[in-house]
Scaffold this active site. Structure first.
Site: not given
Lengths: 264, 397
Positions: B291, B302
């Protein structure tokens, strides 16, 4: 023709003259006159106090409807994948942002901005219930209910577990109200299971069709059906209120509607 | 899960229109983010803008849908023979058996932003030409695409912020599995608007420079715009070389509206579920399209999730340094990047990133690599804690 079969475990409604499902039933069955009284939205008690202060009608409505459906199903909200379907999400918040963006200063509030996403009510639902399962937020203009029902039913089948549908609509203030006049907020909640259980209230068999939608005989209810996207569910709610088997067609899209066969 | 075949696909972004422009940009590690004055924004902002949208003319029968978002929707549809592929699918299956499931975050809200500036001084009314339903409403882009192909099957817009157009693969897969449809147009379309430029700025999440995903000095996103589509059908007739979507993982953070869970628990759950549905282990994934928005907290969360699940070896990068963050279109655009990576054996080196954050010791690619790939994972995470990971796989010869 392909059909999708799911079982209704829990049901809720909150709309004009329908403060909850038990109060809605006699109106839907014509046993009591339906009066489209103003909708009272309870505060979102399930949210922490800091969050509760920041939320408007869309979150209050969707949370009330969702919690009532989960309670009716005697389910655990934290375990249910959920579908939030709405034509405009939080319309008041959207208007407020548009108003500020049209001003000279354009000083928009960070909270208003993160509340502007269509999935904000679903996000607050997760914060309130601790549910970390899949959550999908949909828009299908007037097809809020049928689009959400299809998504919820196919998700329940696909994941082999119960899913929650929260179909809800609120209105913009003017000037957008003139283009999208939704006279009352309204929400419908359902918990759908892929398997029958002792607690199942009804079996629903869904199929796409081109037949015209079932209408409401009561003039006031028909007016609601046509003016609030989530109220397109009214013929189904009426059939469910009767406790009888039967079949209704619900408005979905142009040239595509949803036939629902209800059995015990 | 029952895998689904990508029978056709295309994308349009700040890098250009169509697959070739994007492949060339990936090979050259060229980005499309520029710093400029945009619309009436009263400061210079780095954006990934699609060229030529002001000149796009919608088909005459669809004029009432005219807005920046639907112009981009049409421009992107007209690339790579995608229209002909859809028409062939409609001929095969029937107009009522093809669904339209698109992701968008802000849709054509720019139209209402402009209309609010033109409200009648006396009455406050919007200008008479304003069309809320066909431009601003979140469903408008799916409605436009459905009308464009004269379809009569199911349709909706998934609007879960920046995971929107990844999650539509799930909607389509479930509809196909239930037998309600035989094909689906999925993807995402999102265009620049004041809401997102001022909104992300109000949260101090916009970088003054082109964004630098996973860089130790990263300081925010660059807002972009773009569109991507895929035509999905059941995988039973897949041929060697075809690309399948084999895993879809969806989860919620249940943590905060605009900040991810700090350890990336929701992100990790989505990746694990996608792998499980694909019947794969972490080690089977040859490349992760992150992402990677380039905000400090998003990349940290993340990165933590990727490290905990994949360790430090799996090659990964974010293509948001190329396109900017295309928000509701990002999942679809990055799905197509993942498909190109698989098809071409091309692992995109990041653009904008100079020095990978020492706190995130992932195998973040700073140079484009060419090597065969079998399975690729693509991550998309959004406001409201909405997470979606997709696995794409190449069918063996």
């Amino acid at each position: 023709m392909s059909t999708v079969t799911v079982y209704l475990q829990g049901l809720s409604v909150l709309g004009p003259g329908m403060p909850d499902w038990s109060a809605a039933q006699p109106c839907l069955l014509g046993q009591q006159a339906h009066v489209a009284a103003a909708v009272v939205l309870p505060p979102a008690q399930a949210l922490p106090a800091t969050e509760r202060r920041r939320v408007g009608a869309a979150v209050k409505l969707s949370m009330a409807v969702g919690l009532a459906a989960v309670a009716d199903a005697a389910a655990d909200a934290a375990q249910l994948p959920n579908i939030f379907s709405s034509t405009g999400g939080d319309c008041e918040n959207c208007h407020s942002l548009l108003d500020v963006l049209a001003s000279d200063e354009r000083l928009i509030s960070p909270t208003r901005f993160h509340n502007s996403v269509h999935n904000a009510p679903a996000g607050y639902w997760g914060i309130a219930t601790g549910c970390t399962a899949a959550s999908t937020s949909l828009c299908a203009y007037d097809a809020t209910f049928a689009a959400g029902l299809l998504e919820c039913a196919t998700q329940a089948l696909s994941g082999a577990q119960s899913c929650l549908l929260v179909s809800f609509d609120t209105a913009y203030p003017e000037p957008l109200y003139a283009q999208r006049p939704i006279p009352y907020p309204m929400g419908v909640g359902m918990v759908l299971s892929p398997q029958a259980s002792a607690a199942s209230k009804a079996r629903l068999q869904l199929a796409l069709t081109q037949e015209p939608a079932t209408t409401m005989q009561d003039v006031g209810l028909e007016q609601l059906r046509l003016s609030i996207p989530s109220a397109r569910s009214l013929p189904l709610l009426q059939l469910l209120a009767s406790g009888q088997p039967g079949r209704v067609v619900i408005d979905y899209l142009d040239d595509c509607r949803l036939a629902i066969e209800v059995a015990a | 899960m029952q895998a689904i075949r990508l029978s056709a696909y295309t994308l349009t972004s700040a890098l250009g229109s169509g697959l070739d422009a994007h492949l060339a940009a990936l090979r050259q590690q060229r980005g499309g983010i520029v710093k400029k004055r945009w619309e009436t924004v009263d400061f210079d902002v780095c954006i990934g803008e699609v060229a030529g949208l002001d000149d796009v003319q919608l088909r005459p029968a669809l004029q009432h849908y005219d807005c920046r978002n639907n112009r981009l929707a049409q421009l992107a549809l007209e690339q790579d023979g995608f229209v002909a592929s859809v028409q062939a699918a409609v001929a095969r299956h029937g107009a009522g058996r093809v669904g339209v499931f698109l992701g968008s975050s802000t849709s054509g809200i720019l139209s209402s932003e402009q209309a609010y500036r033109q409200r009648d001084a006396q009455t406050g009314a919007l200008p008479p030409g304003h069309r809320y339903r066909e431009t601003h409403n979140a469903y408008s882009v799916a409605d436009f695409v459905r009308q464009f192909f004269a379809l009569s099957g199911p349709a909706c817009v998934v609007s879960t912020a920046c995971s929107s157009s990844a999650k539509v693969f799930g909607t389509a897969q479930r509809m196909l599995a239930a037998g309600l449809i035989d094909a689906a147009i999925v993807g995402g379309v999102d265009t620049l608007c004041l809401t997102t430029i001022y909104g992300f700025s109000s949260l101090q999440l916009v970088s003054p420079k082109p964004c630098r995903p996973f860089d130790g000095e990263r300081d925010g996103i660059s807002v972009g715009e773009g569109a991507a589509y895929a035509l999905l059908e059941r995988a039973d007739l897949a041929q060697p070389g075809d690309i399948l979507c084999t895993g879809i993982g969806e989860s919620s953070d249940a943590y905060h509206m605009s900040s991810p869970h700090p350890q990336g628990l929701g992100a990790r759950a989505a990746m694990e579920q996608a792998l499980r549905m694909a019947g794969l282990q972490a080690a089977d994934i040859g490349y992760i399209n992150l992402h990677g928005t380039a905000t400090p907290s998003n990349d940290a969360a993340e990165g933590a999730a990727v490290l905990s699940l994949f360790g430090e070896q799996t090659p990964c990068s974010s293509t948001k340094g190329h396109t900017g963050h295309t928000l509701g279109a990002a999942g679809g655009i990055e799905a197509v990047f993942s498909v190109l990576a698989l098809r071409e054996g091309l692992l995109p080196g990041g653009v904008g990133t100079q020095q990978v954050d020492a706190q995130l010791p992932c195998n973040y690619l700073l140079q484009t690599l060419e090597q065969p790939l079998q399975h690729v994972l693509s991550n998309s995470f959004g406001f409201g804690g909405s997470n979606c990971s997709l696995v794409f796989s190449r069918v063996d010869a």
